[in-house]
Design an enzyme around this catalytic site. Structure first.
Site, short mmCIF file in Angstrom:
data_model
loop_
_atom_site.label_atom_id
_atom_site.label_comp_id
_atom_site.label_asym_id
_atom_site.label_seq_id
_atom_site.Cartn_x
_atom_site.Cartn_y
_atom_site.Cartn_z
N CYS A 80 43.07 -19.14 -34.73
CA CYS A 80 43.26 -18.62 -33.38
C CYS A 80 42.08 -19.12 -32.54
O CYS A 80 40.94 -18.71 -32.76
CB CYS A 80 43.26 -17.10 -33.42
SG CYS A 80 43.39 -16.38 -31.79
N CYS A 232 47.12 -19.84 -25.18
CA CYS A 232 46.97 -19.98 -26.63
C CYS A 232 45.97 -21.11 -26.87
O CYS A 232 46.23 -22.27 -26.49
CB CYS A 232 48.32 -20.29 -27.26
SG CYS A 232 48.19 -20.60 -29.03
N THR A 234 44.74 -22.63 -29.65
CA THR A 234 45.16 -23.72 -30.53
C THR A 234 46.30 -24.50 -29.86
O THR A 234 46.40 -25.72 -30.02
CB THR A 234 45.59 -23.19 -31.91
OG1 THR A 234 46.44 -22.05 -31.73
CG2 THR A 234 44.38 -22.80 -32.75
N1 LIG Z 1 50.29 -16.70 -32.87
C1 LIG Z 1 49.53 -17.77 -33.46
C2 LIG Z 1 48.12 -17.38 -33.76
C3 LIG Z 1 47.32 -17.07 -32.55
C4 LIG Z 1 46.97 -18.31 -31.76
C5 LIG Z 1 46.05 -17.94 -30.63
N2 LIG Z 1 46.63 -17.32 -29.52
C6 LIG Z 1 45.11 -19.04 -30.20
O1 LIG Z 1 44.41 -18.85 -29.20
O2 LIG Z 1 45.00 -20.07 -30.87
C7 LIG Z 1 50.18 -18.21 -34.79
O3 LIG Z 1 50.92 -17.44 -35.40
O4 LIG Z 1 49.93 -19.35 -35.20
#
Ligand SMILES: N[C@@H](CCC[C@H](N)C(=O)O)C(=O)O
Length: 329
Positions: A80, A232, A234
């Site tokens: 994350c 997000c 990532t």
């Molecule tokens: N929901 C994503 C994990 C969280 C990602 C996050 N918001 C970020 O900032 O990278 C998953 O299940 O891969």
């Protein structure tokens, strides 16, 4: 009493729980039950959140802490990016550090304090890696290609081209027009690929990128385990790398890319060393509230919050967002 922090990176919001401060860490079942409850906006704890960031003792030599990310639906993600910035700030302040490593599910990642994005907007830079493109790394099946890189995939959506990257959590990316960015397809595709489907057995984060100019992008994400999110980390990192690979004339490696999102703006820097890609994600790490809850209530997912105190950092963040260029989207 145990402490929780309500935090955000580009308004992708989380609660941080430092298990090293507890007498007894929560079991995985307890973490899932607590996450589902506290993140649900219907339970009225500061409008819920997108997930819980769990801080544990490090598990690999050389790291200062471990971060786990539990999505709002109780699933666990391998990484994350926005969350890692806030955990980096938390650990930096807890242990008086500025440059260190945090363990995540698959890797120890380098994090460092960065100059503030604006007055009162603390920022951290975090490493996003490893990056993989093979279908088994996401994973996906039944799409007829071992990699997707600007590939038409009519099974997903006719008329759009897709790239797929694991960083290492899985991301599907398409570069779209303003009309497509604002239309219903992102929500429909995200919901379809994150329920029973023949392609992405573990679900996938779905990102629509809109090119704003050289080293400039807007990214909107439907997150696995969450739904639409303000940002997000990532996803913005994976979309930045896909941008460089799909439109090489529009991107310069080793120089900041401005990535706008519904919750604000971050910078990414793309690197390619010894045949491997990695991405630096730079953005705010804002703490909005400190909460207190008894350890028993934490274990029982009983949301009896005994004290909530505002940090007053949100106003500075709002000022930063209000001073960003207005995008005609
Ligand atoms: N929901 C994503 C994990 C969280 C990602 C996050 N918001 C970020 O900032 O990278 C998953 O299940 O891969």
């Amino acid at each position: 009493m145990a402490q929780l922090l309500k935090v955000h990176g580009s308004q992708n919001s989380f609660f941080i729980l430092d298990q090293t401060k507890l007498q007894q860490p929560l079991s995985d079942e307890e973490l899932v039950a607590f996450t589902k409850k506290i993140t649900d906006p219907q339970n009225n704890i500061l409008d819920g959140a997108d997930g819980v960031l769990v801080v544990n003792k490090p598990v690999r030599a050389g790291a200062a802490a471990q971060m786990r990310i539990i999505n709002a639906d109780g699933s666990e993600a391998s990484m994350c990016g926005n969350g890692l910035r806030t955990v980096a700030r938390y650990v930096a302040e807890r242990d008086s550090l500025t440059d260190f490593k945090v363990d995540t599910m698959n890797a120890s990642l380098h994090v460092r304090k960065h100059e503030a994005l604006a007055p009162g907007v603390p920022a951290f830079a975090v490493e996003i890696s490893p990056v993989r493109f093979e279908k088994d790394a996401l994973p996906y099946n039944n799409l007829g290609h071992d990699r997707l890189l600007d590939t038409p995939v009519p099974e997903l959506l006719p008329g759009l081209r897709f790239s797929a990257l694991a960083v290492p959590n899985p991301h599907l990316i398409s570069f779209v027009s303003k009309e497509e960015l604002n239309g219903p397809d992102l929500g429909e595709l995200g919901a379809r690929l994150n329920s029973d489907n023949p392609y992405f057995s573990d679900g996938v984060n779905v990102n629509f990128g809109h090119v704003l100019g050289h080293n400039a992008l807007f990214v909107k994400t439907f997150e696995r385990g969450v739904g639409f999110t303000n940002a997000c980390g990532t996803g913005m990192s994976a979309t930045s790398l896909a941008f460089a690979l799909v439109k090489p004339n529009m991107v310069t490696f080793n120089e900041p890319i401005s990535v706008y999102n519904p919750g604000g703006m971050v910078k990414t820097i793309l690197h390619h060393n010894a045949g491997e890609y990695w991405i630096e994600l730079i953005g705010n790490a804002t703490f909005t509230h400190k909460l207190e809850i008894s350890e028993d209530d934490l274990h029982q997912a009983n949301l009896d919050i005994t004290n909530t105190a505002e940090t007053n950092e949100q106003q500075a963040y709002n000022d930063f967002v209000n001073n960003l260029p207005i995008l005609e989207l």
